[in-house]
Structures are given as structure tokens and as C-alpha cells.
Write an enzyme that holds these catalytic residues in place. Sequence first.
Site, PDB file in Angstrom:
ATOM      1  CE1 TYR A 199     -40.397  46.348 -31.064  1.00  0.00           C
ATOM      2  CE2 TYR A 199     -40.579  47.648 -29.064  1.00  0.00           C
ATOM      3  CZ  TYR A 199     -39.852  47.239 -30.156  1.00  0.00           C
ATOM      4  OH  TYR A 199     -38.590  47.723 -30.350  1.00  0.00           O
ATOM      5  CE  LYS A 218     -34.383  36.340 -42.563  1.00  0.00           C
ATOM      6  NZ  LYS A 218     -33.056  36.488 -43.178  1.00  0.00           N
ATOM      7  CG  ASP A 264     -30.748  39.025 -44.243  1.00  0.00           C
ATOM      8  OD1 ASP A 264     -31.493  39.579 -45.074  1.00  0.00           O
ATOM      9  OD2 ASP A 264     -30.446  37.810 -44.297  1.00  0.00           O
ATOM     10  CG  ASP A 276     -36.026  49.444 -31.726  1.00  0.00           C
ATOM     11  OD1 ASP A 276     -35.870  50.648 -31.441  1.00  0.00           O
ATOM     12  OD2 ASP A 276     -35.617  48.505 -31.016  1.00  0.00           O
ATOM     13  CG  ASP A 302     -31.119  52.800 -32.156  1.00  0.00           C
ATOM     14  OD1 ASP A 302     -32.117  53.543 -32.229  1.00  0.00           O
ATOM     15  OD2 ASP A 302     -30.563  52.505 -31.078  1.00  0.00           O
TER      16      ASP A 302
HETATM   17  C1  IPM Z   1     -37.257  53.266 -29.180  1.00  0.00           C
HETATM   18  C2  IPM Z   1     -36.985  52.391 -27.975  1.00  0.00           C
HETATM   19  C3  IPM Z   1     -38.251  51.700 -27.516  1.00  0.00           C
HETATM   20  C4  IPM Z   1     -38.672  50.769 -28.636  1.00  0.00           C
HETATM   21  C5  IPM Z   1     -38.195  50.943 -26.200  1.00  0.00           C
HETATM   22  C6  IPM Z   1     -37.620  51.756 -25.089  1.00  0.00           C
HETATM   23  C7  IPM Z   1     -39.544  50.434 -25.821  1.00  0.00           C
HETATM   24  O1  IPM Z   1     -35.950  51.512 -28.251  1.00  0.00           O
HETATM   25  O2  IPM Z   1     -38.135  54.131 -29.097  1.00  0.00           O
HETATM   26  O3  IPM Z   1     -36.581  53.115 -30.193  1.00  0.00           O
HETATM   27  O4  IPM Z   1     -38.119  49.662 -28.760  1.00  0.00           O
HETATM   28  O5  IPM Z   1     -39.563  51.144 -29.401  1.00  0.00           O
HETATM   29 MN    MN Z   2     -34.923  51.924 -30.139  1.00  0.00          MN
END
Ligand code: IPM
Ligand code: MN
Length: 358
Positions: free
Chosen positions: A141, A189, A221, A245, A249
Site C-alpha cells: 500500500y 508467504k 494461500d 485486507d 473480508d
Molecule cells: C479496507 C479497504 C481499504 C484497504 C481500501 C478502500 C483502501 O479495502 O479498509 O479494507 O484496502 O485497506
Molecule cells: Mn478491504
Amino acid sequence: MAFRLLVTAGDGIGPEVTREAVTVLQQVFSRSGKSLEVSEKRIGGIGIDTDGTPLPQETLEAALGSDAVFLGAVGGTKWNGLPPNTRPEAGLLQLRAALGGFANLRPAFSIAELAANSPLKLEIVAGADILFVRELLGGLYFGAPREWNRGTGEAWNTMRYTREEIVRVARVAFELAAKRGKKVTSVDKANVLEVSQLWRATVAEVAAEFPDVTLEHQLVDSMAMLLMMSPRNYDVVLTENLFGDILSDESAVITGSLGMLPSATIGGKVNLYEPIHGSAPDIAGKGLANPLGAILTGALVLRHSADMEAEAAEVETAVRKTLEMGFRTPDLVRGDGAGFKVLSTTEMGTKVREMLHS
Ligand code: IPM
Ligand code: MN
Ligand code: NAD
């Protein structure tokens, strides 16, 4: 002195879910006789449209002068054609960097009443309680160089970490693990990346400071698979920015919806609070957004910034009670929805506030 909360609601469903969370916080503060001062500033796409930048100077200054920042979500299809450094998301990354919080805590848990809503089998998810500690200020990032060279048709980003960046986030993970399940799973990794080899060696060094906490290493993975196969095996999961990230999710599957998950970013000048979901352009403006992730994020504000642990737990209990009574936003309903009372975003926020102190 009043607790000063800066709200940056952002784009899409950001303002819809933030409104519910802030109203819950206002109710909690007023019930406990404490004073809450809420101010609002622009960030993301709305910042680009109004101020010509995703992080207006005024927003940055207000954030640095607050006790905590609550962010809804940024981004949307309207701004998708922009290069990364001018997009709504860049505003969020600049804000994260300026506030300095490097440890992003993302709890992923199964609430009994919701477990049946997960696409995973009940016996697999029931009781899962994972805390992701995602490094938030390093890796791909923020690493340089980064560029899309349109002339040569090449593009590159840099995954870079220093030992110090790894040490500080690893300490947060071990300190938290010591207070809960006493296990850290560090995800990397290391079979391919030098950065991951540094990560693994450094995390192992930090582990030596915490003899009561067990450390295991897992490649990213296989971890993606194991999280879904046996989520109850994990306690604190420590990982770098991009892996965290993605895996956080993925873990939304355990709760049944991305709209359930909160986050808190600590370790910097001012803590930053955001539900983990995005601006959800597909459902924005329709009253369909689940505000529970944002409301649970509000609970984290109470816990990590306002020194109001009892009140944080009350908000979490109110969310559980609301679910126990069969109230759901549409994202939490599978099948024909029989037995559930399906609510809009605002109705769900109102229901949680009714459950609080009831
Ligand atoms: C999150 C989002 C952000 C990230 C983006 C929008 C910059 O996906 O907060 O999970 O990747 O950190
Ligand atoms: Mn995210
Ligand atoms: P998203 O999280 O916005 O949506 C993914 C899916 O989950 C969609 O189907 C959406 O409807 C659903 N969803 C998300 N939150 C929900 C909620 N509260 N209630 C019900 N359903 C919900 O991810 P995306 O579609 O990949 O990204 C959309 C935009 O959001 C992009 O511009 C992305 O960069 C941005 N984003 C911002 C943040 C942030 O600001 N913190 C986080 C993630 C993504």
C-alpha cells in the site's frame, strides 16, 4: 471535557451506516452523563467533488485535533477511472498515514443467532472468535517505487517492511493474544517472498517476549482455505497489510455478511474506526445496508478511545439481542427468510437503540 468525535462518513452507504452508529453513540454518552461532541468533515469521492481532493486539509486538521475518527466508507463507480493517487481510496490511505495507527484490529466472530445464516455449516462456524491484527501502514500500500508506465507497458508496486514496523505490530498482536486465547497465527508467504522471511523471523523474535502465548506460522494461500475449514482453530491472526485486507473480508463469511464486521486502528496519534466493508455502490441509497458493522465499530470507539468498556459491552449485547429476536437486514437473510423480521438500515439502528438499556 467532551469526547470529540470526528465523523467522515464518505460515500455510498458510508453516510447511511454512520448515521446509525453515531446515533447509538449519542444515546450511550447521554445515558452515562458524559458529553460527546460530534463534528463532520468530507473525505473520499465527496471530497473530490466538493473540494477537489479526497482528503481536504480541513478534514485532516480536524482529524488530528479529535479524540477519535469514525469513517464510513469511501469510493464508488463514479471515481473508478482515476489513478490510484487521486482516487477516493487515496484520501483514506493519506488519513491512515497521518493518524499513524499501524495496528488494525478486525474481530471476526460468529454470533450464535447468526451462525445459521452463514453459508458455512453451523458446526464449523459456531463459536468462532478470531481477531485479525492487520499491519496498516506498510507493505504494497505504501512501498515505493510504484508506477504504471504506460509507455513501456509495465507497472510495479513495492512490498517493503522494516524490522521495526513488524516488531511494533507483532507486539500488539501478542499483547492482545495474552488477554484472550493465547495463540498467535502469523500469516505470510515466506516460501516465496524475502519480505515474508523478514516478517517470520521478526515475529518469532517478538514471540520470545511472550512465553505464555503460542506462535504458529501459516502460509497465506493455505490460510485462506483453513480459515473456512476450521475457523475455530484461530485466536489472533497477525498479518501484513494486503493479506490482512483479503483474509478479513473472507472471514465475513463466518458472520454471514461483510456488513457485520467492525475495525479499530490503534497505535498512532488518534485512533481510526471503520467498519471493514466498503461503500457498496450496488445497494447505496436503498435503505438495504446493514448498519451493525458500523454500530459494532462504535462499540470499539467506546472500548479503545473513550475508556467506556462497560458501555462498549452493552452495545455489543444490544446487537446480539436484536439478532436473537429475529431482526435482520436483507444481507443476513438466506433462503425464504421465514421467521425473520427484515428491517431497513434505519429500522435496524432504531431497534438496536431500543434494545440498549431495555
Ligand atoms: C479496507 C479497504 C481499504 C484497504 C481500501 C478502500 C483502501 O479495502 O479498509 O479494507 O484496502 O485497506
Ligand atoms: Mn478491504
Ligand atoms: P464493498 O464492501 O463495498 O461491497 C462488497 C459486497 O458486500 C457488495 O455486494 C455490497 O452490497 C455488500 N456489502 C458491503 N457492506 C454491506 C453492508 N453494510 N450491508 C449489506 N451489504 C454490504 O466492496 P466493493 O464493492 O469491492 O467496493 C466498493 C467500493 O468501496 C470501492 O470503491 C472500494 O475501494 C471501496 N471500499 C472502501 C472501504 C473503506 O472506505 N473503508 C473498504 C472497502 C472497499
